[in-house]
Design a protein around this motif. Structure first.
Motif, PDB file in Angstrom:
ATOM      1  N   VAL A  15      -4.821  -4.606  47.744  1.00  8.65           N
ATOM      2  CA  VAL A  15      -4.725  -3.388  46.946  1.00  8.65           C
ATOM      3  C   VAL A  15      -5.520  -2.329  47.689  1.00  8.65           C
ATOM      4  N   VAL A  16      -4.886  -1.200  47.945  1.00 10.24           N
ATOM      5  CA  VAL A  16      -5.514  -0.111  48.701  1.00 10.24           C
ATOM      6  C   VAL A  16      -5.746   1.062  47.754  1.00 10.24           C
ATOM      7  N   LEU A  17      -6.958   1.612  47.765  1.00 10.87           N
ATOM      8  CA  LEU A  17      -7.307   2.766  46.946  1.00 10.87           C
ATOM      9  C   LEU A  17      -7.466   3.995  47.837  1.00 10.87           C
ATOM     10  N   VAL A  41      -0.993   0.370  45.457  1.00  9.54           N
ATOM     11  CA  VAL A  41      -1.858   1.462  45.920  1.00  9.54           C
ATOM     12  C   VAL A  41      -2.328   2.231  44.695  1.00  9.54           C
ATOM     13  N   GLY A  42      -3.628   2.384  44.573  1.00  8.55           N
ATOM     14  CA  GLY A  42      -4.214   3.113  43.455  1.00  8.55           C
ATOM     15  C   GLY A  42      -4.929   4.358  43.919  1.00  8.55           C
ATOM     16  N   ALA A  43      -5.140   5.280  42.988  1.00 11.46           N
ATOM     17  CA  ALA A  43      -5.809   6.533  43.314  1.00 11.46           C
ATOM     18  C   ALA A  43      -6.589   7.025  42.103  1.00 11.46           C
ATOM     19  N   LEU A  78      -0.265   8.405  47.670  1.00 10.71           N
ATOM     20  CA  LEU A  78       0.614   7.753  46.702  1.00 10.71           C
ATOM     21  C   LEU A  78       2.074   7.853  47.121  1.00 10.71           C
ATOM     22  N   GLU A  79       2.444   9.007  47.673  1.00  7.00           N
ATOM     23  CA  GLU A  79       3.835   9.177  48.107  1.00  7.00           C
ATOM     24  C   GLU A  79       4.180   8.232  49.250  1.00  7.00           C
ATOM     25  N   ARG A  80       3.231   7.967  50.131  1.00  6.99           N
ATOM     26  CA  ARG A  80       3.476   7.010  51.221  1.00  6.99           C
ATOM     27  C   ARG A  80       3.831   5.643  50.642  1.00  6.99           C
ATOM     28  N   ALA A  81       3.116   5.244  49.597  1.00  5.06           N
ATOM     29  CA  ALA A  81       3.403   3.961  48.963  1.00  5.06           C
ATOM     30  C   ALA A  81       4.758   3.989  48.261  1.00  5.06           C
ATOM     31  N   ARG A  82       5.027   5.054  47.532  1.00  6.16           N
ATOM     32  CA  ARG A  82       6.273   5.133  46.758  1.00  6.16           C
ATOM     33  C   ARG A  82       7.494   5.140  47.668  1.00  6.16           C
ATOM     34  N   PRO A  92       4.177  -0.568  44.420  1.00  9.53           N
ATOM     35  CA  PRO A  92       3.687  -0.104  43.118  1.00  9.53           C
ATOM     36  C   PRO A  92       2.421   0.754  43.259  1.00  9.53           C
ATOM     37  N   THR A  93       2.312   1.768  42.402  1.00 10.30           N
ATOM     38  CA  THR A  93       1.154   2.657  42.426  1.00 10.30           C
ATOM     39  C   THR A  93       0.563   2.778  41.024  1.00 10.30           C
ATOM     40  N   PHE A  94      -0.702   3.172  40.966  1.00 12.43           N
ATOM     41  CA  PHE A  94      -1.356   3.466  39.693  1.00 12.43           C
ATOM     42  C   PHE A  94      -2.416   4.545  39.930  1.00 12.43           C
ATOM     43  N   VAL A  95      -2.723   5.284  38.884  1.00 15.40           N
ATOM     44  CA  VAL A  95      -3.700   6.372  38.956  1.00 15.40           C
ATOM     45  C   VAL A  95      -4.691   6.206  37.811  1.00 15.40           C
ATOM     46  N   VAL A  96      -5.981   6.264  38.137  1.00 10.04           N
ATOM     47  CA  VAL A  96      -7.044   6.172  37.130  1.00 10.04           C
ATOM     48  C   VAL A  96      -7.978   7.365  37.332  1.00 10.04           C
ATOM     49  N   PRO A  97      -7.670   8.519  36.723  1.00  9.23           N
ATOM     50  CA  PRO A  97      -8.491   9.715  36.931  1.00  9.23           C
ATOM     51  C   PRO A  97      -9.836   9.614  36.200  1.00  9.23           C
TER      52      PRO A  97
END
Length: 202
Positions: free
Chosen positions: A6-8, A35-37, A45-49, A54-59
């Motif tokens: 998993v890459v952040l 990939v998370g951000a 994130l776009e590179r992963a998509r 799969p991507t996720f975002v935790v602001p």
């Protein structure tokens, strides 16, 4: 089975791109499973998509406290069952809840030869100090700032006409190669922590 990464990320994701490309090579030994951000709308994130990763975002702004954000980030990462977590330009410090789950298997890079020049301005600080060589460090994340056990280092000469920007660019190039090579070795060969020493090969 390849190791699950998993890459952040927090920005452009150039180190992520290098890892994604490496994982496509037969025998590399790892795959990026998510990939998370900490923010949306970034190129990482776009590179992963674009590769259907799969991507996720935790602001951070979505949470009342840093601790609750750290809990949520840890849970989001855990959902993808990683063997290794790679902070690739992730501009937030992870906290106790995260390290309780992923301590000892979370990696980050620093654009200096640790323990010299920790913090946000490693290339600038190295240049101002007048060192003749600097470089990049891959380390296991702990509760400090750039203080974790060192996995690998790469050396970059400081040229007489360097600016902070030119030096940092060369460091980033060397850092990327070191990251890809070492993560692949950790995935294929295994590793263990022995005090402050990281021993590859299980």
């Amino acid at each position: 089975m390849p190791s699950r990464l998993v890459v952040l990320v927090s920005g452009a994701g150039t180190n992520l791109e290098a890892l994604l490309e490496a994982c496509e090579q037969a025998g590399y030994g790892a795959e990026v499973v998510a990939v998370g951000a900490d923010r949306d709308g970034i190129e990482g994130l776009e590179r992963a998509r674009r590769r259907d990763v799969p991507t996720f975002v935790v602001p951070l702004a979505d949470f009342a406290t840093r601790e609750s954000w750290d809990d949520a980030l840890a849970a989001a990462v855990a959902a993808h069952e990683p063997d290794l977590v790679v902070l690739a330009g992730f501009m937030k410090l992870v906290g106790p809840a995260f390290l309780a789950r992923f301590g000892g298997r979370t990696l980050n890079t620093h654009p200096a030869l640790s323990p010299a020049f920790p913090g946000m301005h490693g290339p600038r600080d190295a240049l101002e100090y007048g060192v003749k060589v600097t470089g990049a460090t891959l380390f296991v994340v702990d509760a400090g700032v750039d203080t974790g056990a060192i996995v690998a280092q790469t050396v970059v000469p400081v040229e007489d006409d360097d600016t902070t920007a030119s030096l940092h660019e060369r460091i980033k190039h060397a850092e990327r190669a070191m990251l890809v090579d070492t993560v692949g070795r950790m995935a294929r060969e295994g590793f263990r922590l022995d005090g402050r020493r990281v021993r590859l090969g299980g």
